[in-house]
Enzyme design. Structure first.
Site, PDB file in Angstrom:
ATOM      1  N   CYS A 238      33.222  51.030   1.859  1.00  0.00           N
ATOM      2  CA  CYS A 238      32.644  49.696   1.908  1.00  0.00           C
ATOM      3  C   CYS A 238      32.332  49.146   0.537  1.00  0.00           C
ATOM      4  O   CYS A 238      31.275  48.609   0.295  1.00  0.00           O
ATOM      5  CB  CYS A 238      31.452  49.624   2.827  1.00  0.00           C
ATOM      6  SG  CYS A 238      30.323  50.979   2.664  1.00  0.00           S
ATOM      7  N   VAL A 239      33.259  49.278  -0.350  1.00  0.00           N
ATOM      8  CA  VAL A 239      33.096  48.623  -1.636  1.00  0.00           C
ATOM      9  C   VAL A 239      34.159  47.553  -1.835  1.00  0.00           C
ATOM     10  O   VAL A 239      33.873  46.420  -2.183  1.00  0.00           O
ATOM     11  CB  VAL A 239      33.130  49.644  -2.786  1.00  0.00           C
ATOM     12  CG1 VAL A 239      33.006  48.935  -4.117  1.00  0.00           C
ATOM     13  CG2 VAL A 239      31.979  50.621  -2.640  1.00  0.00           C
TER      14      VAL A 239
END
Lengths: 428, 76, 120, 349
Positions: free
Chosen positions: A242-243
């Site tokens: 989730c970057v």
């Protein structure tokens, strides 16, 4: 293997008394779902909200997107190895709440972005502006370390998808998609004259917030592995990344992997689709050599004539992408790469962090530094402060009228490197 | 510069610390050198030691100039 | 362990200097997403110093610097989230070190200590 | 009062109807009338814009007195305040193309006034300006004037109306090198599978992300007999005689220098580096660390090589434009060739 994805078209989403689907309207009992999710002792609080296509709603920071489904025949409901008991996936019947999505938001680190705008300019750039989104905002109990925090948020999202998916168990589908493919020998006997094609799907596999899981196994720990396309369509691969908002492969996109669907569509017509090779993107150079060699070897072993290689992320994975390409081309396997690019805000910089002359056929899914202007929302679901992260970083990004300029890299799925969206780049 | 000089048919060896191939200047014969501020020297060595080092680098350059190559070749 | 008081770019340049002297590049200098390039911190693992210069490593570090500069032109480093970036940096470093050790059974020595970090 | 937008036009002595090569040395002049191609150009603007004047300058004058010519032109532009500047078309005329390109780019960069020109794709002027200026792709000779002017006018008109330009091939201009994100009618996965099928069938396909092209040069044949060979030294490390007599720039070099080293056995204190890209201490202590004259001279004496060439050549590599480094290479290479050099050692920092 034969898998039926039975689509129940979802045309609206609302909260109500009974979690159910009636005439395409998905109703969710808020309290029941919250209570179910809070059974996890690490969850302190859950907030649910709804975002429909066209509403002036912004969701931020998005962690993952998941398609709610229920398996009505065959083994392994949900996500075996992660949220449910281990099982062999890829066979049976699955009822899909098609058009609905679970969107998880949760701040794990302060620099997370990942925006979904449901209306206007922003909606054009993300495929998840077209789904009816049940937004699950998760606050874990205090004192969790970052790994536990990440795991908690990930699990809650998957469980929410299972819970909501259950509503489709006894609903007649509007459309049935059948995916069937035998062993490589059987398929080759059926289509002896069609070129054999493998799909290499690269996964970010680098550590906290940078991982992917296959039947629950962290992809950091694997050698490249051969998987039947049905297994991925049936929920074997999930996101723990989730970057990289624009080009991470969300769980939803694994469940509906666009390359797999496209190759299936041509299977038996133009090509003989051999299977999917999941390849980790490691951080060390030696690790990269190992996985790239191994990937090329697998392609050769299964006799591929051609391959599609999709990347996840930007930066060090560019090296893997091009190394794989080089090895495949040198083995005589014709390769098409899918990647996004980072050509700078003016589009005039070198697009990739690495290059190789063998990469003659590349699909570009957009420039992650392309600037888009997002007008102010009526309602923000998630953390309104995270918008400052989007706006931060460079001058002139926040307009006087409250609109903000942000780069595509902040928009979920905008430059999907499995080609899930329509963006491309043209030379002007 | 390297390419343009070579276009005259004169063999040229590029002695460079940065031998980036992807951003290549198009040199066919390359000798990697010591460091950016002193490509063919090393101040941490004794005078004799440094002389020997430079000699060995020039030897490589001359070897490169007298060697038939078909594409980018690194002499190290 | 080298600690460089400076920026991500300063770390990359220091690494370039070492790689040009024959120090091995063990982990890739760039992260896996553009977000990580806005980080005020970056750790990279270097290996042994050899007499031989590795052209591939030089290519990687040089193009990493070019990419870094391209992406960060006109952009400010995200100091506001410095603490979180530090956390992610160390987490990614741990994984890299683990992976490095598994591959090499420690038969390659890390250069001088183990890694570069920035602080700004 | 007219609400038409104002176009300032630039042409050379030939298209300015002054004369041919014999007038190529003329200084720039401004005439507040339409001259040469400006007449035809205006007619294609369909009454939306008008040419308010023409600057004419000799091709040789421009290229030999660039600063003077530019300062006159910039002064004129500031005075007549056009909304847009059009130069050329220069077709495949090199000097004219350089003038059209440099003028147009300078106006865009310094005055923020848009500019349009026209050139044949191989005109060296294209690379001087295409990132900032719209360069219409024209045929290679003036016979293509009738094709070029309507396209230049149409693009000018669009720019003045604030309309976005379409794809280069559709609008007829040379790509500026900007990679812009747009929507495709097919999603990426479909484009990828179609591309692969085309490849597998041996059909044509077009990559969406071309790898940078490396201009390769056939390796020159090796030196056969080193003991008879003349070896020249060239460096981009900025080694010059103390005082930098040729005033070579420490970065973004505009020129190179050559220095007679016949009398020297090594480079000593009367040489230093002016390179702006690295710590100069080591080079200044011992310039042979950048240009290994000491070893080569020793080898010359020992008979290992024939001789060291009379001059060594120097410039600085930091920030030097690709265009300039190509130019330097061509110029230095020509000298080396003329001097009968058999091999070159080029050192970079």
């Amino acid at each position: 293997m034969k898998l039926e994805l039975r689509r129940i078209y979802i045309k609206d989403l609302q909260f109500g008394e009974k979690t159910s689907v009636n005439n395409g309207v998905l109703t969710v009992n808020k309290e029941e779902l919250i209570a179910y999710l809070k059974e996890d002792k690490k969850v302190k609080d859950v907030k649910l909200d709804i975002a429909r296509p066209g509403e002036k709603v912004r969701i931020i920071p998005v962690k993952d997107v998941i398609e709610p489904r229920v398996k009505i025949e065959g083994s392994g409901n949900g996500f075996p190895g992660v949220s449910s008991k281990m099982a062999q996936l890829g066979e049976g019947k699955v009822n899909v709440l098609f058009g609905a999505a679970i969107v998880t938001v949760g701040d794990i680190v302060g620099f997370q972005e990942g925006v979904i705008d449901m209306w206007g300019e922003g909606a054009k750039w993300t495929p998840f502006s077209k789904t009816y989104n049940l937004v699950v905002d998760i606050t874990p109990v205090d004192g969790l370390d970052p790994h536990e925090h990440e795991t908690t948020v990930r699990l809650v999202g998957l469980k929410a998808a299972e819970f909501v998916g259950e509503a489709g168990r006894n609903v007649e589908p509007d459309e049935i998609m059948t995916y069937e493919m035998g062993s490589i020998h059987e398929e080759t006997a059926k289509y002896p004259n069609l070129p054999k094609v493998a799909y290499v799907e690269m996964l970010i596999s680098q550590g906290l917030l940078h991982d992917g899981y296959i039947y629950g196994v962290n992809s950091q720990l694997i050698l490249p592995t051969l998987i039947h396309p049905n297994e991925e369509l049936d929920g074997a691969v999930i996101s723990g990344n989730c970057v990289a908002a624009c080009d991470k492969i969300t769980t939803y996109q694994h469940q509906n992997n666009a390359v797999i669907l496209e190759l299936y569509a041509q299977h038996g017509k133009e090509i003989n689709f051999l299977g999917v090779i999941l390849t980790p993107e490691l951080t060390t150079l030696e690790g990269k050599f190992r996985t790239c060699d191994y990937t090329a070897k697998l392609c050769k072993m299964i006799g591929a004539d051609g391959a599609i290689v999709s990347e996840e992320g930007y930066g060090n994975p560019d090296s893997d992408l091009l190394m794989i390409c080089k090895r495949l081309e040198k083995s005589g396997i014709k390769t098409v790469l899918i990647t996004d690019e980072c050509s700078g805000r003016d589009g005039m910089s070198q697009p990739l962090a690495d290059t190789t002359p063998e990469a003659v056929a590349v699909v570009s899914t957009g420039n992650v530094s392309h600037v888009v202007k997002l007008p102010p929302a009526d309602k923000v679901i998630g953390n309104a402060e995270a918008i400052a992260t989007l706006a931060g970083g460079w001058d002139g990004s926040l307009g006087d009228d409250g609109s903000l300029s942000c780069e595509l890299n902040a928009v979920i799925g905008s430059t999907s490197e499995i080609g899930y969206h329509n963006c491309t780049v043209k030379l002007y | 510069m390297v390419k343009e000089i070579e276009r005259y048919g004169i063999p040229i060896v590029h002695m460079a610390t940065i031998i980036t191939i992807s951003q290549s200047v198009g040199a066919n014969r390359i000798v990697p050198t010591v460091a950016i501020p002193h490509p063919v020297g090393n101040p941490s060595l004794s005078a004799e030691g440094e002389h020997e080092l430079r000699k060995s680098l020039v030897d490589k350059a001359l070897k490169a100039l007298t060697t038939e190559v078909s594409g980018i070749t690194i002499f190290d | 362990m080298f600690f460089i008081e400076g920026t991500f770019e300063d770390v990359l340049i220091k690494i370039r200097d070492y790689v040009h002297q024959g120090v091995e590049l063990v982990s890739h200098p760039l992260g896996a997403s553009i977000r990580i390039l806005f980080s005020p911190y970056r750790s990279v693992i270097l290996g042994e110093k050899n007499n031989k210069i590795n052209a591939y490593h030089i290519e990687i570090i040089e193009s990493s610097i070019i990419s870094y500069r391209n992406i960060n032109a006109g952009r400010k480093i995200d100091y506001k989230n410095a603490h979180d970036y530090a956390l992610i940096d160390v987490e990614l470093l741990k994984v890299s070190l683990k992976s490095f050790k598994e591959i090499n059974n420690n038969h390659i020595n890390l250069f001088g200590g183990d890694s570069f970090e920035t602080g700004a | 009062m007219s609400d038409k937008y104002k176009v300032l036009y630039y042409v050379n002595q030939f298209f300015g109807q002054i004369g041919g090569e014999e007038k190529a040395g003329m200084e720039p002049v401004f005439k507040n009338e339409k001259i040469g191609p400006a007449v035809g150009f205006e007619s294609f603007l369909k009454g939306n814009g008008e040419v308010i004047g023409t600057i004419i300058c000799g091709d040789n004058y421009f290229n030999e007195h660039k600063n003077e010519a530019l300062s006159f032109i910039m002064k004129t532009v500031k005075e007549v305040k056009p909304d847009i500047v059009v130069t050329g078309p220069a077709f495949n005329a090199g000097r004219y193309g350089m003038a059209c390109g440099v003028i147009a780019k300078t106006i865009v960069e310094e005055l923020d006034i848009p500019a349009v020109t026209g050139m044949y794709i191989e005109n060296p002027g294209v690379d001087t300006c295409k990132d900032k200026v719209i360069v219409v792709s024209t045929p290679d000779s003036a016979a293509g004037m009738r094709k070029a002017l309507p396209v230049m006018a149409a693009i000018t008109d669009k720019l003045m109306k604030g309309e976005e330009l379409g794809l280069p091939e559709e609008e007829g201009y040379i790509p500026q090198g900007k990679r812009l994100t747009v929507f495709s009618d097919k999603r990426g996965s479909q484009r990828a599978v179609e591309m692969l099928i085309a490849r597998l069938k041996g059909e044509g396909f077009k990559t969406e992300l071309p790898m940078p092209e490396f201009d390769k040069v056939e390796p020159a044949p090796p030196i056969k007999d080193l003991s008879k060979a003349t070896i020249a030294l060239v460096t981009s490390g900025g080694i010059v005689p103390k005082g930098n007599p040729d005033r070579i720039q420490s970065a973004s070099a505009q020129k190179w220098g050559k220095y007679d080293i016949t009398a020297l056995d090594k480079l000593e204190a009367d040489y230093c580096t002016i390179h702006g890209g690295y710590d100069p201490v080591y080079a200044n202590e011992k310039p042979d660390r950048i240009v290994p004259l000491d070893i080569l001279r020793q080898y010359e004496k020992e008979g290992i090589i024939g001789k060291v060439s009379q001059y060594f050549y120097t410039t600085t590599g930091t920030g030097t434009s690709v265009g300039n480094s190509i130019k330097f290479g061509k110029e230095i290479g020509a000298e080396l060739k003329a001097d009968g050099v058999d091999g070159v050692i080029l050192t970079s920092t």
